[in-house]
Design a protein around this motif. Structure first.
Motif, PDB file in Angstrom:
ATOM      1  N   UNK A 148       0.784  -1.186  -0.060  1.00 48.35           N
ATOM      2  CA  UNK A 148       0.035   0.295  -0.122  1.00 48.35           C
ATOM      3  C   UNK A 148       0.795   1.093   0.150  1.00 48.35           C
ATOM      4  N   UNK A 149       1.977   1.249   0.596  1.00 45.62           N
ATOM      5  CA  UNK A 149       2.959   2.306   0.913  1.00 45.62           C
ATOM      6  C   UNK A 149       3.568   2.611  -0.524  1.00 45.62           C
ATOM      7  N   UNK A 180       6.939   4.032   7.094  1.00 46.70           N
ATOM      8  CA  UNK A 180       6.402   4.643   6.089  1.00 46.70           C
ATOM      9  C   UNK A 180       7.027   5.726   5.292  1.00 46.70           C
ATOM     10  N   UNK A 181       7.041   5.516   3.952  1.00 53.12           N
ATOM     11  CA  UNK A 181       7.864   6.618   3.088  1.00 53.12           C
ATOM     12  C   UNK A 181       7.166   7.901   3.151  1.00 53.12           C
ATOM     13  N   UNK A 182       7.779   9.035   2.942  1.00 50.36           N
ATOM     14  CA  UNK A 182       7.333  10.305   3.017  1.00 50.36           C
ATOM     15  C   UNK A 182       6.211  10.545   2.052  1.00 50.36           C
ATOM     16  N   UNK A 183       6.335   9.809   0.879  1.00 43.91           N
ATOM     17  CA  UNK A 183       5.254  10.077  -0.149  1.00 43.91           C
ATOM     18  C   UNK A 183       3.998   9.320   0.306  1.00 43.91           C
ATOM     19  N   UNK A 232      12.634  -3.790   6.710  1.00 44.52           N
ATOM     20  CA  UNK A 232      11.871  -2.369   6.591  1.00 44.52           C
ATOM     21  C   UNK A 232      11.268  -2.177   5.342  1.00 44.52           C
ATOM     22  N   UNK A 233      10.323  -1.455   5.103  1.00 42.15           N
ATOM     23  CA  UNK A 233      10.048  -0.840   3.560  1.00 42.15           C
ATOM     24  C   UNK A 233      11.166   0.202   3.030  1.00 42.15           C
ATOM     25  N   UNK A 234      10.993   0.046   1.655  1.00 48.97           N
ATOM     26  CA  UNK A 234      12.279   0.795   1.116  1.00 48.97           C
ATOM     27  C   UNK A 234      12.050   2.459   1.264  1.00 48.97           C
ATOM     28  N   UNK A 292      28.521  -2.384   0.152  1.00 51.26           N
ATOM     29  CA  UNK A 292      27.473  -2.656  -0.922  1.00 51.26           C
ATOM     30  C   UNK A 292      26.411  -1.665  -0.945  1.00 51.26           C
ATOM     31  N   UNK A 293      26.121  -1.548  -2.268  1.00 54.51           N
ATOM     32  CA  UNK A 293      24.939  -0.503  -2.545  1.00 54.51           C
ATOM     33  C   UNK A 293      23.636  -0.948  -1.956  1.00 54.51           C
ATOM     34  N   UNK A 294      22.703  -0.241  -2.468  1.00 54.69           N
ATOM     35  CA  UNK A 294      21.111  -0.550  -1.736  1.00 54.69           C
ATOM     36  C   UNK A 294      20.961  -1.833  -2.610  1.00 54.69           C
ATOM     37  N   UNK A 295      21.241  -2.133  -3.697  1.00 52.43           N
ATOM     38  CA  UNK A 295      20.994  -3.410  -4.398  1.00 52.43           C
ATOM     39  C   UNK A 295      21.529  -4.689  -4.050  1.00 52.43           C
TER      40      UNK A 295
END
Length: 332
Positions: free
Chosen positions: A68-69, A196-199, A254-256, A280-283
């Motif tokens: 949903x987020x 929850x992300x900002x958007x 956590x959610x991205x 390592x990077x985010x991926x």
């Protein structure tokens, strides 16, 4: 009205047997060591059993909340596109949810599933307190034991509204009502502030979460004064379980693009650094290490500038010959 009661009884009757069976099991476990308090501990054991059985639903709730987020930016685009047509907006939004296999109601599943068990326990304790009669596997004798069982010197069948001026009951009930209300609020707040992300903090889903954040604690605070002590124990324990379970999930998965995700990335980077592992990077891909710069040759030392007198003393420029050396050719 009788028809609704019949339906309620039909739904709750199997739950009376299930709830009473689990309650009696934990009561039997704690009775040799806790005496009368074993009924209160049995209620806590009942709560933990129900919540452990609901872990798959909780996982589904977390996944649904995350989807949903992540869908909120697409929902906002639909709102801009079909904001003038509410019916079309609803159709396109539901289509988006179907395509992403997201159920908007899944975030409420644990609460919805838990309510019948809550009501069954409430009715078991209420009937034991009022009539001394048992339901499900609870016999009348055991129901009377449940009615008279105490914790901290207070009967677990008592409530704030039925205290009859007993300050011990009122104080314990008030403490548990406050604990139930605060833990309900913190559980929702934990989800909104950390995962929850900002958007996703605006739009219909965010409004739903904000509604739950403030309305649910208010409902429990108002209704809690009529709950028996045993039921307050059940709900407070359930809230504490939810907080701990949610904290674990948010911390480790956590959610991205959330505060929790950034905190986890920082912890992982520090852990890899302590172990001497590459970043390592985010991926999850190993970052390429920067190539070391080639060594440059040391700069050539420049001769120190000398004065005329220094050059003469050093034997340059026709000055006096150095001691022990002939000034001209030797005679044969």
């Amino acid at each position: 009205m009788q028809f609704l009661k019949d339906i309620g009884g039909f739904i709750l009757t199997p739950l009376y047997f299930l709830v009473s069976a689990v309650l009696l099991f934990w009561h039997g476990v704690f009775e040799p060591i806790a005496g009368s308090a074993s009924w209160a501990l049995g209620i806590i054991g009942l709560t933990l059993t129900i919540r452990a059985a609901m872990i798959p639903l909780f996982v589904k709730q977390i996944k649904s909340s995350r989807n949903m987020q992540l869908l909120q930016p697409h929902v906002k685009e639909l709102q801009k596109k079909y904001g003038h047509d509410r019916e079309r907006l609803a159709q396109e939004t539901m289509k988006l949810y179907r395509e992403s296999k997201t159920n908007p109601l899944a975030s409420c599943l644990p609460l919805i599933i838990q309510m019948p068990f809550f009501l069954a326990l409430f009715r078991l304790i209420d009937q034991a307190a009022k009539n001394g009669s048992g339901r499900g596997l609870l016999t009348d004798e055991q129901a009377r034991e449940l009615r008279d069982a105490e914790i901290f010197g207070v009967k677990i069948s008592s409530s704030f509204t039925s205290a009859d001026g007993d300050h011990r009951v009122q104080i314990l009930a008030a403490i548990l009502v406050v604990a139930m209300t605060v833990t309900t609020f913190l559980t929702q707040r934990q989800l909104m502030s950390k995962n929850m992300p900002a958007d996703a903090l605006s739009g219909p889903y965010a409004q739903q979460q904000k509604l739950l954040l403030y309305v649910l604690p208010l409902v429990f605070a108002v209704g809690g004064i009529a709950f028996p002590i045993g039921v307050l124990l059940y709900w407070t324990t359930s809230n504490l379980w939810t907080m701990g379970q949610q904290f674990y999930v948010i911390r480790n998965n956590p959610a991205p693009n959330t505060e929790a995700a950034r905190a986890k990335a920082q912890r992982d980077a520090e852990k890899r650094k302590r172990k001497g592992l590459p970043e390592v990077d985010s991926a999850g891909n190993v970052k390429a290490e920067a190539e070391p710069e080639p060594e440059r040759p040391a700069p050539r030392a420049q001769p120190k500038k000398q004065t005329r007198s220094q050059r003469k003393k050093g034997g340059g420029g026709g000055g006096k010959p150095a001691p022990g050396k002939p000034s001209g050719p030797q005679n044969q």
